[in-house]
Write a protein that holds these residues in place. Structure first.
Motif, PDB file in Angstrom:
ATOM      1  N   TYR A 187       0.942  -1.280  -0.021  1.00  0.00           N
ATOM      2  CA  TYR A 187      -0.073  -0.111  -0.017  1.00  0.00           C
ATOM      3  C   TYR A 187       1.109   1.154  -0.013  1.00  0.00           C
ATOM      4  O   TYR A 187       1.776   1.248   0.969  1.00  0.00           O
ATOM      5  CB  TYR A 187      -0.858   0.081   1.314  1.00  0.00           C
ATOM      6  CG  TYR A 187      -1.868   1.242   1.401  1.00  0.00           C
ATOM      7  CD1 TYR A 187      -1.849   1.810   2.759  1.00  0.00           C
ATOM      8  CD2 TYR A 187      -2.121   2.147   0.436  1.00  0.00           C
ATOM      9  CE1 TYR A 187      -2.093   2.970   3.135  1.00  0.00           C
ATOM     10  CE2 TYR A 187      -2.853   3.401   0.642  1.00  0.00           C
ATOM     11  CZ  TYR A 187      -2.753   3.871   1.994  1.00  0.00           C
ATOM     12  OH  TYR A 187      -3.431   5.030   2.273  1.00  0.00           O
ATOM     13  N   ALA A 210      -7.106   2.337  -3.912  1.00  0.00           N
ATOM     14  CA  ALA A 210      -7.129   1.926  -2.807  1.00  0.00           C
ATOM     15  C   ALA A 210      -8.465   1.894  -1.849  1.00  0.00           C
ATOM     16  O   ALA A 210      -9.489   1.202  -1.495  1.00  0.00           O
ATOM     17  CB  ALA A 210      -6.036   2.259  -1.789  1.00  0.00           C
ATOM     18  N   THR A 211      -9.081   3.254  -2.176  1.00  0.00           N
ATOM     19  CA  THR A 211     -10.226   3.430  -1.368  1.00  0.00           C
ATOM     20  C   THR A 211     -11.518   2.922  -2.178  1.00  0.00           C
ATOM     21  O   THR A 211     -12.354   2.570  -1.461  1.00  0.00           O
ATOM     22  CB  THR A 211     -10.507   5.308  -1.480  1.00  0.00           C
ATOM     23  OG1 THR A 211     -11.917   5.316  -0.681  1.00  0.00           O
ATOM     24  CG2 THR A 211     -10.626   5.878  -2.558  1.00  0.00           C
ATOM     25  N   ASP A 212     -11.321   2.975  -3.296  1.00  0.00           N
ATOM     26  CA  ASP A 212     -12.456   2.353  -4.135  1.00  0.00           C
ATOM     27  C   ASP A 212     -12.439   0.779  -3.855  1.00  0.00           C
ATOM     28  O   ASP A 212     -13.523   0.261  -3.887  1.00  0.00           O
ATOM     29  CB  ASP A 212     -12.295   2.770  -5.610  1.00  0.00           C
ATOM     30  CG  ASP A 212     -12.903   4.198  -6.075  1.00  0.00           C
ATOM     31  OD1 ASP A 212     -12.696   4.574  -7.171  1.00  0.00           O
ATOM     32  OD2 ASP A 212     -13.520   4.751  -5.133  1.00  0.00           O
ATOM     33  N   GLN A 228     -11.421  -0.581  -1.253  1.00  0.00           N
ATOM     34  CA  GLN A 228     -12.023  -1.078  -0.150  1.00  0.00           C
ATOM     35  C   GLN A 228     -13.977  -0.778  -0.215  1.00  0.00           C
ATOM     36  O   GLN A 228     -14.495  -1.534   0.311  1.00  0.00           O
ATOM     37  CB  GLN A 228     -11.721  -0.089   1.093  1.00  0.00           C
ATOM     38  CG  GLN A 228     -10.131  -0.597   1.568  1.00  0.00           C
ATOM     39  CD  GLN A 228      -9.323   0.590   2.264  1.00  0.00           C
ATOM     40  OE1 GLN A 228      -9.927   1.629   2.485  1.00  0.00           O
ATOM     41  NE2 GLN A 228      -8.289   0.104   2.554  1.00  0.00           N
ATOM     42  N   THR A 229     -14.301   0.352  -0.624  1.00  0.00           N
ATOM     43  CA  THR A 229     -15.696   0.600  -0.919  1.00  0.00           C
ATOM     44  C   THR A 229     -16.369  -0.398  -1.668  1.00  0.00           C
ATOM     45  O   THR A 229     -17.400  -0.982  -1.341  1.00  0.00           O
ATOM     46  CB  THR A 229     -15.805   1.917  -1.682  1.00  0.00           C
ATOM     47  OG1 THR A 229     -15.211   2.925  -0.859  1.00  0.00           O
ATOM     48  CG2 THR A 229     -17.539   2.151  -1.783  1.00  0.00           C
ATOM     49  N   GLU A 245     -16.603  -3.741   0.153  1.00  0.00           N
ATOM     50  CA  GLU A 245     -17.704  -3.651   1.019  1.00  0.00           C
ATOM     51  C   GLU A 245     -18.985  -3.891   0.683  1.00  0.00           C
ATOM     52  O   GLU A 245     -20.112  -4.429   1.217  1.00  0.00           O
ATOM     53  CB  GLU A 245     -17.562  -2.391   1.774  1.00  0.00           C
ATOM     54  CG  GLU A 245     -16.714  -2.269   2.834  1.00  0.00           C
ATOM     55  CD  GLU A 245     -16.577  -0.727   3.454  1.00  0.00           C
ATOM     56  OE1 GLU A 245     -17.672   0.109   3.195  1.00  0.00           O
ATOM     57  OE2 GLU A 245     -15.569  -0.394   4.349  1.00  0.00           O
ATOM     58  N   GLY A 285     -19.199   7.594 -13.651  1.00  0.00           N
ATOM     59  CA  GLY A 285     -18.348   8.218 -12.384  1.00  0.00           C
ATOM     60  C   GLY A 285     -17.901   6.873 -11.778  1.00  0.00           C
ATOM     61  O   GLY A 285     -18.319   6.594 -10.611  1.00  0.00           O
ATOM     62  N   PRO A 286     -17.026   5.946 -12.312  1.00  0.00           N
ATOM     63  CA  PRO A 286     -16.654   4.744 -12.139  1.00  0.00           C
ATOM     64  C   PRO A 286     -15.670   4.479 -10.762  1.00  0.00           C
ATOM     65  O   PRO A 286     -15.385   5.406 -10.278  1.00  0.00           O
ATOM     66  CB  PRO A 286     -15.990   4.154 -13.237  1.00  0.00           C
ATOM     67  CG  PRO A 286     -15.093   5.371 -14.089  1.00  0.00           C
ATOM     68  CD  PRO A 286     -16.216   6.450 -13.601  1.00  0.00           C
ATOM     69  N   TYR A 287     -15.870   3.361 -10.193  1.00  0.00           N
ATOM     70  CA  TYR A 287     -14.839   2.977  -9.260  1.00  0.00           C
ATOM     71  C   TYR A 287     -13.554   2.667 -10.087  1.00  0.00           C
ATOM     72  O   TYR A 287     -13.632   1.831 -11.087  1.00  0.00           O
ATOM     73  CB  TYR A 287     -15.542   1.653  -8.476  1.00  0.00           C
ATOM     74  CG  TYR A 287     -16.430   1.814  -7.632  1.00  0.00           C
ATOM     75  CD1 TYR A 287     -17.888   1.070  -8.085  1.00  0.00           C
ATOM     76  CD2 TYR A 287     -16.746   2.646  -6.500  1.00  0.00           C
ATOM     77  CE1 TYR A 287     -19.187   1.187  -7.229  1.00  0.00           C
ATOM     78  CE2 TYR A 287     -17.570   2.605  -5.887  1.00  0.00           C
ATOM     79  CZ  TYR A 287     -18.986   2.023  -6.119  1.00  0.00           C
ATOM     80  OH  TYR A 287     -19.961   2.024  -5.355  1.00  0.00           O
ATOM     81  N   PHE A 288     -12.517   3.103  -9.679  1.00  0.00           N
ATOM     82  CA  PHE A 288     -11.351   2.900 -10.290  1.00  0.00           C
ATOM     83  C   PHE A 288     -10.722   1.599  -9.772  1.00  0.00           C
ATOM     84  O   PHE A 288      -9.573   1.652  -8.828  1.00  0.00           O
ATOM     85  CB  PHE A 288     -10.436   4.016 -10.048  1.00  0.00           C
ATOM     86  CG  PHE A 288     -10.811   5.318 -10.667  1.00  0.00           C
ATOM     87  CD1 PHE A 288     -11.357   6.300  -9.801  1.00  0.00           C
ATOM     88  CD2 PHE A 288     -10.817   5.661 -12.022  1.00  0.00           C
ATOM     89  CE1 PHE A 288     -12.112   7.470 -10.502  1.00  0.00           C
ATOM     90  CE2 PHE A 288     -11.339   6.560 -12.513  1.00  0.00           C
ATOM     91  CZ  PHE A 288     -11.847   7.698 -11.872  1.00  0.00           C
TER      92      PHE A 288
END
Lengths: 136, 203
Positions: free
Chosen positions: A15, A44-46, A48-49, A52, A88-91
């Protein structure tokens, strides 16, 4: 990648932010059930989102269907979830590995951030050096 | 904006039964130092510390929002949230806000609960990672290598404070922008303790 009635999935564990490494124990592969794994690379944030939201959908699937989801069906779910965010995609770039059917046929699938699936027999790759990985 | 977010120094480490967090005390506005005794480490509740780096308004507004929501949870359920749960709640708020109106806040969240001490590294995008030690801002460039070398599991409080002092010395000697004072706080099973701030003049 696939073998005889088996699949393997691997990822790095870095990371980092630009050139700084913050952690070397990041998780990028998750078990969905005994015969299905998903690897997620990208922002990384996407990651994790998205995992979930995915776990939420799979838990509901389990409760309603009272069975494990088929890898091909799971891939379709991931693809749809990604395309819903077309503008507005998840990367993220998912890589899915599992065993399908009574004969445990290997199922391998990679996707781009918009959910375009590419299924393959031998191996699939994803992430920053995906082109180089094809070479390997 | 990315420049001012990086100008805050935050450092944290996990010890035997505590989490130690330090933050510099300067508030800057362009090239002016507005304030040199600002506390950037908020008490989320009796067992959690939240060190925040970022744009002035966002930093305060977001941290107070998290603090009040944790308090509300406590009032509703009578239960304190674990450090992990608080960290994940915070992450979700940041991740949801990302595509609406992002908070320009990087943070370190440390707490002690039934599972022991834990420290979480949070960035403004909503990336969460549990770490043994962490940094936000330029301070990391100078201190990660020190922490990589000298941190070990189960350090006593004295050892932890000594390690942090080493990091502070390094920042104050090598970082381009003048000497910084630091707030130091510890959270243990007994609660939060505020240690004497380390002043650049005495380091």
């Amino acid at each position: 990648m696939a073998g005889k009635n088996c699949v393997g999935i691997a990822s790095d564990r870095r990371y980092g932010q630009y050139q700084t490494t913050i952690a070397t124990d990041a998780q990028k592969i998750w078990k969905i059930h005994d015969k299905l794994y998903i690897g997620l690379s990208g922002l990384a944030t996407d990651v994790q989102t998205f995992i979930e939201k995915l776990k939420f959908r799979i838990t509901l699937y389990q409760l309603r269907e009272e069975r494990d989801i088929k890898p091909s069906c799971f891939a379709q779910l991931v693809s749809t979830m990604l395309y819903e965010k077309r503008f507005g995609p998840y990367f993220v770039e998912p890589v899915i590995a599992g065993l399908e059917g009574p004969n445990n046929e290997p199922y391998l699938c990679a996707m781009d951030l918009l959910g375009c699936t590419s299924t393959a027999k031998g191996f699939v790759v994803g992430g920053t050096p995906s082109e180089q990985l094809y070479g390997v | 904006d990315t420049l001012s977010i990086a100008m805050d120094h935050l450092l944290g480490l996990v010890g035997k039964d505590y989490v130690l967090l330090i933050a510099d005390r300067k508030v800057a506005y362009s090239v002016v130092a507005l304030k040199s005794d600002h506390d950037k480490i908020m008490h989320l509740d009796a067992s959690k510390l939240f060190a925040i780096a970022g744009e002035g308004g966002d930093a305060v507004q977001f941290s107070e929002y998290v603090q009040k929501n944790l308090h509300l949870y406590n009032l509703k359920t009578g239960l304190p949230l674990s450090t992990k749960a608080a960290a994940h709640f915070t992450r979700n708020e940041l991740a949801t806000a990302l595509r609406k109106g992002p908070f320009q806040v990087n943070a370190l969240l440390g707490g002690v609960d039934h599972s022991g001490p834990s420290l979480y590294h949070l960035d403004y995008l909503g990336t969460l990672h549990k770490v043994n030690f962490g940094a936000q801002g330029y301070g990391g460039y100078f201190c990660y290598s020190i922490l990589d070398r000298l941190w070990k599991p189960d350090m006593s409080l004295d050892e932890g404070v000594a390690l942090m002092n080493t990091c502070i010395k390094e920042i104050n000697s090598r970082f381009l922008v003048g000497g910084a004072d630091f707030t130091i706080k510890v959270v243990t099973a007994e609660g939060i303790r505020v240690l004497d701030p380390v002043l650049a003049s005495s380091a």
